[in-house]
Design an enzyme around this catalytic site. Sequence first.
Site, PDB file in Angstrom:
ATOM      1  CE1 TYR A  28      -8.379  -4.005   3.010  1.00 19.36           C
ATOM      2  CE2 TYR A  28      -8.215  -2.540   4.887  1.00 19.36           C
ATOM      3  CZ  TYR A  28      -7.705  -3.564   4.127  1.00 19.36           C
ATOM      4  OH  TYR A  28      -6.509  -4.136   4.480  1.00 19.36           O
ATOM      5  NE  ARG A  29      -3.941  -0.722   4.345  1.00 19.02           N
ATOM      6  CZ  ARG A  29      -3.395  -1.500   5.275  1.00 19.02           C
ATOM      7  NH1 ARG A  29      -3.980  -2.630   5.612  1.00 19.02           N
ATOM      8  NH2 ARG A  29      -2.272  -1.148   5.871  1.00 19.02           N
TER       9      ARG A  29
ATOM     10  CG  HIS B  10       2.133  -8.253  -2.402  1.00 19.89           C
ATOM     11  ND1 HIS B  10       3.108  -8.651  -1.506  1.00 19.89           N
ATOM     12  CD2 HIS B  10       1.225  -7.568  -1.674  1.00 19.89           C
ATOM     13  CE1 HIS B  10       2.782  -8.212  -0.298  1.00 19.89           C
ATOM     14  NE2 HIS B  10       1.649  -7.556  -0.361  1.00 19.89           N
TER      15      HIS B  10
ATOM     16  CG  ASP C 207      -0.064 -11.677   7.580  1.00 20.16           C
ATOM     17  OD1 ASP C 207      -0.130 -12.567   8.442  1.00 20.16           O
ATOM     18  OD2 ASP C 207      -0.854 -11.586   6.645  1.00 20.16           O
TER      19      ASP C 207
ATOM     20  CE1 TYR D  11      -4.062  -1.970   0.223  1.00 17.63           C
ATOM     21  CE2 TYR D  11      -2.820  -3.265   1.813  1.00 17.63           C
ATOM     22  CZ  TYR D  11      -3.919  -3.118   0.980  1.00 17.63           C
ATOM     23  OH  TYR D  11      -4.860  -4.107   0.923  1.00 17.63           O
TER      24      TYR D  11
END
Lengths: 521, 521
Positions: A466-467, A383, A135, A76
Amino acid sequence: LSDFERVVGKSWVFTSEDDLALYRDAYSPLWGETDERLAAAAVAPGSVEEVQEIVRIAARRVVPLYPISTGRNLGYGGSAPVLSGSVILDLKRMNRIIEVDEDNAFALVEPGVSYFDLYRYIREKNLRLWIDVPDPGWGSPIGNALEHGGGWTLNPFRDHFGAHCGMEVVLANGDLLRTGMGAIAGSRTWQQNRYGVGPYVDGLFTQSNFGIVTKMGFWLYPQPQAFRSGEILALHRDDVHEFVRITAELANAGIVNSAVMIRSPFLHAGLRDEQTAAVLVETEHGTAGTWDRLARDRGLASWATTVQFYGPPAVIAAQWGHVQERFAAIKQIEFRDGPAYRFPLSQAEAETVPDKSALGIPSLSIFAMGARSENYPSPADGHLSFSPVIPMTGKALLEAHRVFSAAVREWDIEPLGFGAGFCMYPRSFVFLFTLPLSRDGGTNRKARAFFRHLITLAAQHGWGEYRAHPVFMEEVMGVYSFNDHALRRFHQMLKDALDPEGILAAGRYGIWPKHLRNKRV
Amino acid sequence: LSDFERVVGKSWVFTSEDDLALYRDAYSPLWGETDERLAAAAVAPGSVEEVQEIVRIAARRVVPLYPISTGRNLGYGGSAPVLSGSVILDLKRMNRIIEVDEDNAFALVEPGVSYFDLYRYIREKNLRLWIDVPDPGWGSPIGNALEHGGGWTLNPFRDHFGAHCGMEVVLANGDLLRTGMGAIAGSRTWQQNRYGVGPYVDGLFTQSNFGIVTKMGFWLYPQPQAFRSGEILALHRDDVHEFVRITAELANAGIVNSAVMIRSPFLHAGLRDEQTAAVLVETEHGTAGTWDRLARDRGLASWATTVQFYGPPAVIAAQWGHVQERFAAIKQIEFRDGPAYRFPLSQAEAETVPDKSALGIPSLSIFAMGARSENYPSPADGHLSFSPVIPMTGKALLEAHRVFSAAVREWDIEPLGFGAGFCMYPRSFVFLFTLPLSRDGGTNRKARAFFRHLITLAAQHGWGEYRAHPVFMEEVMGVYSFNDHALRRFHQMLKDALDPEGILAAGRYGIWPKHLRNKRV
């Protein structure tokens, strides 16, 4: 920059290429391209007063700042700004654990504190408390909470913003705010009562650019006596409706209180397989025979989930018993007992236990996901997470599988992760979907185009994310368009009032300062 | 007014003395005095579009509006405005239950819907869902949630703002906003995912005056199989520390998930008694013998609480068992089994069961509190709630008893309710404290002076209120003064940006529009 140096000292202002390379987004979908989002400099204050001073200088000189906590928001955006040329305001040095209260089970921390830091502090002091961890353990509880991130133990702790209590915020004008009960001089309940009195403003500072959070309280989980888990497997395609219905009811009632993920081993194994694709489309027409036969032939369950219980042994045994009783309404349902633990774990057990994140133990083992394995012989360079929110129903889960797996085949994409209804938050699923990136431009160009396609495709079904990664924030916000983008207009009113010079995190979640707005929309 | 009539029709604009009398605060501490807060008129729109139209007219003509939902906020202002001369924007006619979803356990309602309405709807449709209700059932779920009000079943449903999901809001400029996932065109998860993407703005519209909420979603509780309750009694003064510590840990871990209230039967019986007062002060010096002897002589427990469990019979039996196991650490602790129920209740059972609010059944039985009884031979004309938030520790509970009971004796006040640590919200106590009001001016004058004294007294101990009556809003907010009232400055920045004409609920929670600000502070 020399003004900044006067505040923090020469050694905490960074301008060299080597230093700035550390602030690049390691997973940037624009890696090495001309429009990769890059910082112009970085400044690392050591105190709230220094943050206030920097903000005042930036407002005076109209310098765009981009605040980060530990800067580990990989997938992100990492620590790179939305607007190239911003100065990173690196809060890593502000890493004090100000208070941990055992009886009232809370912590008050600064942005530079990581999950590892907080975990070690609690362990060293032998406090009977758990933290909830995402994580990777190197991130910041504050940073993750402000991004609406979550973790893997149980509700309500899993929702890191939802489990916070009280903030301290530096505003764009340099003013210092404490929210909730923190606004009482000599407050005794800043970390224990979240609302205080008057408007509850904390949410404003999440996924936004209205202020810089310099302290935040978090509610912690009193160490439970025991943990147990169980797996539930259903054989038939059409079990999905009852499977999700029962799961939702148990979760909504708080009987299942863990990070539920409903996956289809059958679909996942055949994601790019034409035969599987065919039966997925067929679901619209109602015959389930082929699906069930294929699943049986391949020895795969149609639907599966793992449930986890935390608490006194007798209570969690009764909960698991009740869960099995309820799921027994589905024919040929299978139950498997999973791992069980008693607490506290010894240091050695805590280091070797496989279910670390489920037990609130921070680690970096998730990065093994990108490592070479049978499934992924060529590890990706990173990713990109696509995270649409869909209803918690069997119908929606089937529909999302159909819509997105068709897109994956059409675009010939091999996702790193795909296809589970994940209760990231209560009451709805996040449909998990992770795309590989690579530092060769071709992979990334395709990933970007596909990602943009996915945003639109999801919105056509009423699903939003959501993000979002900074490169896509504007487009993700763009589909939140009710009443001709009333929500965006509202964000802009707030931005103009709270940060008229537009010095804080320009562009974050599509919120641009006035002088950059018209160039873009 | 004629502009308003053109929007809603003549019959929905009220100006007669008789009509406006209905909007007076029945429990006003200023009843009948010259500065009683009174409305100039009232207008009752029937739709969102009419609300938008009214707001636009009010902005053009700078008419102060005071929105109410069902207007039943007794003890905290009822339906009377903060600023006399405001026009009540009465949303009672907007009373549609737009959706109730059984599988995903949510409701979407308008402001005029009452708890009774929602309860009856669910009962008539035979949905396996519970609502959470505050004491009086005639209030509005939206109104109560926006006031940070709560109810009596279990967490997280008891916190009505916390259990909401998604809002629709008319802004002061007439614009219409949907928050969270509601901002997606054709959204599928408006009531299932609360955050959406970007800043989480919902909290702004609580205890404030930044917009008018016209729709709101709420998470409901899937009907449990069973309920049971238990009472726990401790005999000795110094048990309080362990008693609260164990309660806090069980509550923080979610094992006790109900509306816990820790009371002292001994202290409560002797609130105005010199002998009891003496041992309360003595606690500072450490001898507990007199307290314990007096309590024994009077046959009263020193501390008591009731815990309530909801869920499958085996699970709640295990929970109650575990609670007893934990409390057994306190010498001579006593346990009593309370009422137990299986669900669903028949219509007749639901109407006659005594524990209505604990079972999510709305009623008006709380008003019996003010009725003639042995304890209250002269019923008061109303009450005023003082609601300071204190830490959830034995020490704080003793301290609050000492400080406030001394004040009660010093001022010769007879509270209607006094002295319990109530987990209104998780993690902290609200110290319950209710003063009688009367329409004779003398009682009210004294109550107001005492209330002002209490605000200051509480703030000196770091305790602030969670909610306030309009007459005291400014003073309650006034003690939230960290950094020279940074929070108030922040609220004012928001007010000036979102409602520059200051037409919405002027003065609510101390937030005044610019043109009224300097006259007051």
